[in-house]
Design a protein around this motif. Structure first.
Motif, short mmCIF file in Angstrom:
data_model
loop_
_atom_site.label_atom_id
_atom_site.label_comp_id
_atom_site.label_asym_id
_atom_site.label_seq_id
_atom_site.Cartn_x
_atom_site.Cartn_y
_atom_site.Cartn_z
N UNK A 147 15.05 -31.36 -6.98
CA UNK A 147 15.65 -31.28 -5.66
C UNK A 147 15.75 -29.83 -5.20
N UNK A 148 15.71 -29.65 -3.88
CA UNK A 148 15.97 -28.34 -3.28
C UNK A 148 17.25 -28.45 -2.46
N UNK A 149 18.01 -27.35 -2.43
CA UNK A 149 19.27 -27.36 -1.67
C UNK A 149 19.23 -26.27 -0.62
N UNK A 150 19.48 -26.67 0.61
CA UNK A 150 19.56 -25.70 1.70
C UNK A 150 20.95 -25.75 2.32
N UNK A 151 21.59 -24.59 2.35
CA UNK A 151 22.93 -24.51 2.91
C UNK A 151 22.87 -23.63 4.15
N UNK A 152 23.22 -24.20 5.28
CA UNK A 152 23.18 -23.47 6.54
C UNK A 152 24.61 -23.11 6.91
N UNK A 153 24.86 -21.83 7.12
CA UNK A 153 26.20 -21.40 7.50
C UNK A 153 26.16 -20.78 8.89
N UNK A 154 26.81 -21.44 9.80
CA UNK A 154 26.89 -20.95 11.18
C UNK A 154 28.35 -20.75 11.56
N UNK A 197 21.39 -19.98 4.18
CA UNK A 197 21.06 -19.30 5.43
C UNK A 197 22.34 -18.79 6.06
N UNK A 198 22.45 -17.48 6.17
CA UNK A 198 23.55 -16.83 6.86
C UNK A 198 23.07 -16.61 8.30
N UNK A 199 23.53 -17.47 9.18
CA UNK A 199 22.87 -17.74 10.47
C UNK A 199 21.52 -18.38 10.18
N UNK A 200 20.86 -18.88 11.20
CA UNK A 200 19.71 -19.75 10.94
C UNK A 200 18.92 -20.00 12.21
N UNK A 201 18.07 -21.02 12.16
CA UNK A 201 17.34 -21.49 13.33
C UNK A 201 18.27 -21.90 14.47
N UNK A 202 19.52 -22.15 14.17
CA UNK A 202 20.43 -22.54 15.26
C UNK A 202 20.71 -21.39 16.22
N UNK A 232 12.30 -33.35 -1.01
CA UNK A 232 13.57 -33.68 -1.68
C UNK A 232 14.63 -32.62 -1.42
N UNK A 233 14.66 -32.12 -0.19
CA UNK A 233 15.65 -31.11 0.14
C UNK A 233 16.93 -31.79 0.62
N UNK A 234 18.04 -31.34 0.08
CA UNK A 234 19.34 -31.77 0.59
C UNK A 234 19.92 -30.61 1.38
N UNK A 235 20.34 -30.91 2.59
CA UNK A 235 20.81 -29.85 3.47
C UNK A 235 22.30 -30.04 3.75
N UNK A 236 23.05 -28.97 3.59
CA UNK A 236 24.46 -28.97 4.00
C UNK A 236 24.60 -27.95 5.12
N UNK A 237 25.11 -28.39 6.25
CA UNK A 237 25.27 -27.48 7.39
C UNK A 237 26.75 -27.31 7.69
N UNK A 238 27.23 -26.10 7.53
CA UNK A 238 28.65 -25.82 7.77
C UNK A 238 28.82 -25.06 9.08
N UNK A 239 29.64 -25.60 9.94
CA UNK A 239 30.07 -24.81 11.10
C UNK A 239 31.47 -24.28 10.77
N UNK A 240 31.57 -22.97 10.65
CA UNK A 240 32.87 -22.37 10.31
C UNK A 240 33.69 -22.25 11.60
N UNK A 241 34.67 -23.08 11.67
CA UNK A 241 35.43 -23.30 12.91
C UNK A 241 36.70 -22.44 12.91
N UNK A 242 36.68 -21.40 13.75
CA UNK A 242 37.89 -20.57 13.90
C UNK A 242 38.36 -20.63 15.35
N UNK A 243 39.60 -20.23 15.54
CA UNK A 243 40.13 -20.15 16.91
C UNK A 243 39.75 -18.79 17.51
N UNK A 244 39.75 -18.75 18.80
CA UNK A 244 39.44 -17.50 19.48
C UNK A 244 40.47 -16.42 19.11
#
Lengths: 248, 248
Positions: free
Chosen positions: B46-53, B110-115, B151-163
């Motif tokens: 398996x491959x693991x891709x972690x997207x952090x936005x 990915x620290x920032x990404x295609x998003x 066989x890539x598993x992707x986890x996409x995290x949106x780090x949600x902070x207040x203004x």
């Protein structure tokens, strides 16, 4: 749309085609292509991807040499896709392909391509039909990405030869000292799988139509080269490109 | 599915969450992740891709450092996507991204990404809505390619902070000598575009669901890190991996 059956399509030039006229026309097209390629590079608005597929000895190398050999190599890049390496196999099948897609301004030629992953792999039962059709869906998505997101124009040529012509050419590879380097002892074994190859090719031609295929009669090299040059000329001249002038 | 509205989702840990217990739990998870990562690498299935936005100062760098910093770097690779270079811009927006996707056996972060190509570009009107939604379609196709064809598993995290939390952290960047290197004079200008950013983020969260997003309350670093570690632990332990034994 009617289903493509390769057995119904001639591998020969249309009857009464004048060989000398065609060769002269190709020469003229190539001179025009040289100017258009320069313009493409200068403007850098469009990218051109040319995919060349065909059975062993279909004339892929020769087509590349004769049609593109006189263009400025600074704007033209050929990638020959061989058997994937271990690193390439540890990624999705389009990973190695995507790296070689053209930047805007460039003409890239794929000598074999991502289609091998639904051809040779299927004939040798390395993947099942379900995965093969999933891959064909992914190929359509991938080609759409290039078209819609980088102004890429794709020309896909299937070099269509008869089995008889293939066997003749493989035979020449054994006899001609200049061609022996191309001979591989597995060539005749693969050639026996001709009907299986035609079947999987037909699936590609019928299913991978995000960009349509140009089925190129290729028993005669001079006619094949003309068809490739003509299609590229029509594409490039249709883009109405202009030199961008001085940078602002 | 109900539309995600970020203003309705808390940026804080749930009430009565015991900070010390959570920190201890995260520590334990990280020890387990180390073992699971070794297994992932050994099996290479398996491959693991972690997207952090997340917005500026949402804590992306800290999350990577604290959750992944103790794992074996041989099996972990971080790519920080900055402003695209001229070469990258001459290709489709996923070209540079695809090159950094994980081989099987690897965890890529990915620290920032295609998003970013449907976030910052939209807020600054570099692309119109039509193109933005086409890009989101292409992103869905791309993530499906990785999932179905490697066989890539992707986890996409949106780090949600207040203004408010963001402004506090940007302020710290000016005052704290250890954080000044992160300060960019444009940060406060960008911060004024908060409502515009929330809107384009919501479009991503609602439309790019080939792989679902994990909206991660991130006003507290310790809670954010726990959510990331926990999700990765659950993913990896759920794969039922095994050491492959001696090669045959």
């Amino acid at each position: 749309m009617a289903k493509i059956r390769l057995a119904d399509i001639s591998t020969l030039p249309p009857k009464k085609t004048d060989k000398n006229k065609i060769i002269a026309a190709t020469e003229k097209l190539i001179v025009q292509l040289d100017e258009l390629q320069n313009l493409l590079y200068a403007q850098s608005k469009y990218a051109i991807l040319i995919v060349i597929q065909g059975m062993d000895a279909a004339g892929k190398d020769g087509a590349i040499r004769h049609v593109f050999g006189k263009l400025n190599p600074q704007g033209v890049q050929v990638t020959s896709f061989k058997e994937p390496t271990a690193l390439e196999l540890s990624h999705d099948f389009l990973w190695r392909i995507h790296q070689h897609t053209p930047a805007r301004g460039m003409i890239h030629i794929f000598n074999r391509s991502h289609y091998e992953d639904v051809l040779v792999t299927r004939v040798h039962k390395l993947i099942n039909n379900k995965l093969a059709f999933k891959r064909m869906d992914a190929i359509n998505d991938f080609e759409r990405l290039l078209v819609e997101h980088n102004h890429t124009h794709i020309l896909k040529f299937y070099l269509h030869i008869s089995h008889k012509e293939q066997l003749k050419r493989l035979d020449e590879r054994i006899k001609d000292p200049q061609k022996q380097w191309k001979y591989n002892e597995k060539d005749f074994e693969e050639s026996k799988l001709w009907p299986e190859y035609m079947e999987v090719y037909e699936d590609c031609l019928n299913n991978c139509n995000e960009v349509p295929w140009i089925i190129t009669p290729s028993d005669a090299h001079w006619y094949k080269e003309y068809i490739i040059a003509k299609n590229l000329y029509e594409l490039l001249s249709g883009l109405k490109m202009q030199y961008p002038g001085l940078k602002k």
